[in-house]
Design an enzyme around this catalytic site. Structure first.
Site, PDB file in Angstrom:
ATOM      1  N   GLY A  10      44.863  73.770  11.990  1.00 47.15           N
ATOM      2  CA  GLY A  10      43.950  74.683  12.645  1.00 47.15           C
ATOM      3  C   GLY A  10      44.012  76.091  12.081  1.00 47.15           C
ATOM      4  O   GLY A  10      44.477  76.305  10.960  1.00 47.15           O
ATOM      5  N   HIS A  29      37.681  64.942 -14.315  1.00 46.61           N
ATOM      6  CA  HIS A  29      37.984  65.748 -13.130  1.00 46.61           C
ATOM      7  C   HIS A  29      36.772  66.543 -12.657  1.00 46.61           C
ATOM      8  O   HIS A  29      36.486  66.636 -11.461  1.00 46.61           O
ATOM      9  CB  HIS A  29      39.138  66.701 -13.459  1.00 46.61           C
ATOM     10  CG  HIS A  29      39.854  67.224 -12.268  1.00 46.61           C
ATOM     11  ND1 HIS A  29      41.116  67.750 -12.336  1.00 46.61           N
ATOM     12  CD2 HIS A  29      39.505  67.313 -10.964  1.00 46.61           C
ATOM     13  CE1 HIS A  29      41.506  68.136 -11.137  1.00 46.61           C
ATOM     14  NE2 HIS A  29      40.544  67.888 -10.283  1.00 46.61           N
ATOM     15  N   SER A  75      40.982  65.812  -0.025  1.00 42.65           N
ATOM     16  CA  SER A  75      40.937  66.784   1.084  1.00 42.65           C
ATOM     17  C   SER A  75      40.381  66.169   2.365  1.00 42.65           C
ATOM     18  O   SER A  75      39.520  66.767   3.036  1.00 42.65           O
ATOM     19  CB  SER A  75      40.119  68.011   0.681  1.00 42.65           C
ATOM     20  OG  SER A  75      40.715  68.686  -0.403  1.00 42.65           O
ATOM     21  N   PRO A  76      40.842  64.976   2.762  1.00 35.69           N
ATOM     22  CA  PRO A  76      40.300  64.341   3.974  1.00 35.69           C
ATOM     23  C   PRO A  76      40.704  65.057   5.258  1.00 35.69           C
ATOM     24  O   PRO A  76      40.137  64.783   6.315  1.00 35.69           O
ATOM     25  CB  PRO A  76      40.901  62.927   3.916  1.00 35.69           C
ATOM     26  CG  PRO A  76      42.194  63.110   3.182  1.00 35.69           C
ATOM     27  CD  PRO A  76      41.914  64.159   2.147  1.00 35.69           C
ATOM     28  N   PHE A  95      43.057  72.041   7.331  1.00 34.32           N
ATOM     29  CA  PHE A  95      42.572  72.703   8.542  1.00 34.32           C
ATOM     30  C   PHE A  95      42.685  71.810   9.767  1.00 34.32           C
ATOM     31  O   PHE A  95      43.052  72.276  10.857  1.00 34.32           O
ATOM     32  CB  PHE A  95      41.126  73.154   8.356  1.00 34.32           C
ATOM     33  CG  PHE A  95      40.580  73.938   9.514  1.00 34.32           C
ATOM     34  CD1 PHE A  95      40.889  75.281   9.666  1.00 34.32           C
ATOM     35  CD2 PHE A  95      39.776  73.334  10.475  1.00 34.32           C
ATOM     36  CE1 PHE A  95      40.398  76.011  10.748  1.00 34.32           C
ATOM     37  CE2 PHE A  95      39.276  74.052  11.558  1.00 34.32           C
ATOM     38  CZ  PHE A  95      39.589  75.398  11.692  1.00 34.32           C
ATOM     39  N   PHE A  96      42.393  70.516   9.621  1.00 35.24           N
ATOM     40  CA  PHE A  96      42.427  69.630  10.782  1.00 35.24           C
ATOM     41  C   PHE A  96      43.850  69.235  11.162  1.00 35.24           C
ATOM     42  O   PHE A  96      44.069  68.672  12.235  1.00 35.24           O
ATOM     43  CB  PHE A  96      41.558  68.402  10.550  1.00 35.24           C
ATOM     44  CG  PHE A  96      40.089  68.715  10.575  1.00 35.24           C
ATOM     45  CD1 PHE A  96      39.469  69.095  11.755  1.00 35.24           C
ATOM     46  CD2 PHE A  96      39.327  68.666   9.420  1.00 35.24           C
ATOM     47  CE1 PHE A  96      38.122  69.418  11.784  1.00 35.24           C
ATOM     48  CE2 PHE A  96      37.978  68.984   9.439  1.00 35.24           C
ATOM     49  CZ  PHE A  96      37.371  69.360  10.618  1.00 35.24           C
ATOM     50  N   GLY A 156      40.388  68.313   5.516  1.00 28.44           N
ATOM     51  CA  GLY A 156      39.753  69.627   5.434  1.00 28.44           C
ATOM     52  C   GLY A 156      40.675  70.661   4.822  1.00 28.44           C
ATOM     53  O   GLY A 156      40.761  71.793   5.300  1.00 28.44           O
ATOM     54  N   ARG A 157      41.363  70.262   3.738  1.00 28.91           N
ATOM     55  CA  ARG A 157      42.337  71.120   3.043  1.00 28.91           C
ATOM     56  C   ARG A 157      43.424  71.626   4.000  1.00 28.91           C
ATOM     57  O   ARG A 157      43.924  72.739   3.861  1.00 28.91           O
ATOM     58  CB  ARG A 157      41.636  72.278   2.343  1.00 28.91           C
ATOM     59  CG  ARG A 157      40.613  71.831   1.308  1.00 28.91           C
ATOM     60  CD  ARG A 157      40.078  72.981   0.487  1.00 28.91           C
ATOM     61  NE  ARG A 157      39.011  72.536  -0.409  1.00 28.91           N
ATOM     62  CZ  ARG A 157      39.191  71.974  -1.600  1.00 28.91           C
ATOM     63  NH1 ARG A 157      40.413  71.775  -2.048  1.00 28.91           N
ATOM     64  NH2 ARG A 157      38.163  71.611  -2.339  1.00 28.91           N
ATOM     65  N   TYR A 167      46.987  70.419 -12.784  1.00 29.52           N
ATOM     66  CA  TYR A 167      47.916  70.764 -11.715  1.00 29.52           C
ATOM     67  C   TYR A 167      49.189  71.323 -12.327  1.00 29.52           C
ATOM     68  O   TYR A 167      49.993  70.599 -12.919  1.00 29.52           O
ATOM     69  CB  TYR A 167      48.245  69.547 -10.846  1.00 29.52           C
ATOM     70  CG  TYR A 167      47.060  68.936 -10.133  1.00 29.52           C
ATOM     71  CD1 TYR A 167      45.848  69.604 -10.030  1.00 29.52           C
ATOM     72  CD2 TYR A 167      47.159  67.663  -9.558  1.00 29.52           C
ATOM     73  CE1 TYR A 167      44.765  69.032  -9.374  1.00 29.52           C
ATOM     74  CE2 TYR A 167      46.084  67.087  -8.902  1.00 29.52           C
ATOM     75  CZ  TYR A 167      44.887  67.774  -8.819  1.00 29.52           C
ATOM     76  OH  TYR A 167      43.825  67.205  -8.166  1.00 29.52           O
TER      77      TYR A 167
END
Length: 345
Positions: A219, A130, A209-210, A215-216, A212-213, A63
């Protein structure tokens, strides 16, 4: 909207490691999700997380690269280190534009020593491979990690994106405390054999990513706000045609979250929390308000019927786009060659 609540502690794995029931993925503070955040802002976020009870911090030497660990080192000064369960990772070499996955003993040791120095700590609580080096038998990599445990440089060993057979072989050399996997409403391939294997062996599950990166949480508009150097822009699910398809899934989650009185992101995160008391999600964020929302997901309670309803809304076949492209195939649930094939350099 669900409010922030007390973050309880949980046992991660069966070797005695305890962490906050929700962790913080630190990747976005310095890399991969756009431009690095100002150091002062990143440290303020880390301190807010710790003071709120989110004390399981997840970083990696890749990172930045390296800068993320340096930021954490500054954040953990003045007695803060003792409040934190610190996880970092090794496995990627970097420099001159080339990235390679490595798991040979010399590299494992050198990577650990470098992370200890950057983090300015005497011991790393949880040290993950990793990504799996598909050229090196996992027994060889684990053998060196076992030595690092015996030397007091790391307390517990973890794997990320390892296949079920790799996990079993690793665990036979030294107990694996945690396996980190991508697990969310739209990434559920791990449910077939990896999660059952972890539970059979008493290995904790860390879900990255719980959301969805992101998205959730946001959106389709998430795509509009991604910077040019945000690596999500290259992922299949974030191509415009797939986002246009997946927005229907998001809208259905939004409808259910309205009924529950929470945000869609909190609903998606609560679904992960309800997978079992051996699961610790580590959502990442760069904003304190989003961190507070994520903590609030702990107070969202879902009945078995609501879990089924949510899973019906987001069926695997209803999501368009793979989680990684073909060029990153070795990033997912990887195997290693048999021990008999190992010929050290």
């Amino acid at each position: 909207m669900a409010e922030a609540c007390v973050v309880k502690r949980m046992k991660l794995g069966s070797q005695g490691f305890e962490v906050s029931a929700q962790g913080l993925g630190c990747l976005g503070l310095s890399s991969f999700h756009g431009d690095p955040k100002r150091e002062t802002d990143a440290i303020a976020l880390l301190h807010h997380a710790i003071n709120s009870g989110v004390t399981f911090l997840d970083t990696s030497d890749i990172y930045g690269p390296e800068t993320n660990e340096l930021i954490l080192a500054k954040a953990l000064k003045d007695g803060v280190r003792e409040k934190v369960d610190l996880a970092t990772k090794f496995g990627f070499t970097y420099g001159e534009g080339n990235t390679e996955i490595k798991g040979d003993p010399a590299y494992v040791r050198a990577a650990c020593e470098a992370s200890l120095k950057r983090l300015d700590v005497a011991c790393i609580d949880l040290y993950y491979q990793h990504r799996i080096d598909t050229r090196v038998p996992i027994e060889i990599t684990m053998g060196e990690l076992k030595k690092l445990v015996e030397e007091g440089k790391i307390k517990y060993i973890g794997l990320s994106e390892a296949s079920a057979s790799t996990i079993r072989r690793a665990h036979a050399v030294h107990p694996v405390t945690a396996v980190q996997i991508e697990w969310s409403l739209w990434s559920r391939d791990v449910e077939e054999d990896i999660i059952p294997t972890c539970r059979e062996l008493g290995i904790g599950i860390v879900a990255y990513s719980p959301l969805g990166r992101g998205f959730f949480a946001s959106g389709p508009k998430l795509l509009e706000n991604l910077g040019q150097n945000d690596f999500r822009k290259a992922l299949p699910r974030f191509q415009q045609e797939n986002v246009d398809h997946n927005k229907i899934v998001y809208e259905n989650v939004c409808a259910m979250s309205e009924k529950k009185g929470c945000t869609p992101g909190q609903l998606a995160l609560a679904w992960v929390h309800h997978q079992g008391d051996d699961v610790c999600p580590i959502p990442g964020t760069t904003k304190i308000e989003n961190l507070n929302l994520n903590i609030g997901a702990l107070s969202v309670k879902l009945t078995p019927e609501e879990m089924t309803e949510l899973e019906d809304i987001v069926r695997p076949e209803s999501v368009k786009g793979e989680r990684y492209g073909n060029m990153l195939a070795t990033f997912k649930n990887s195997d290693t060659p048999p021990l008999s094939s190992w010929k050290p350099a």
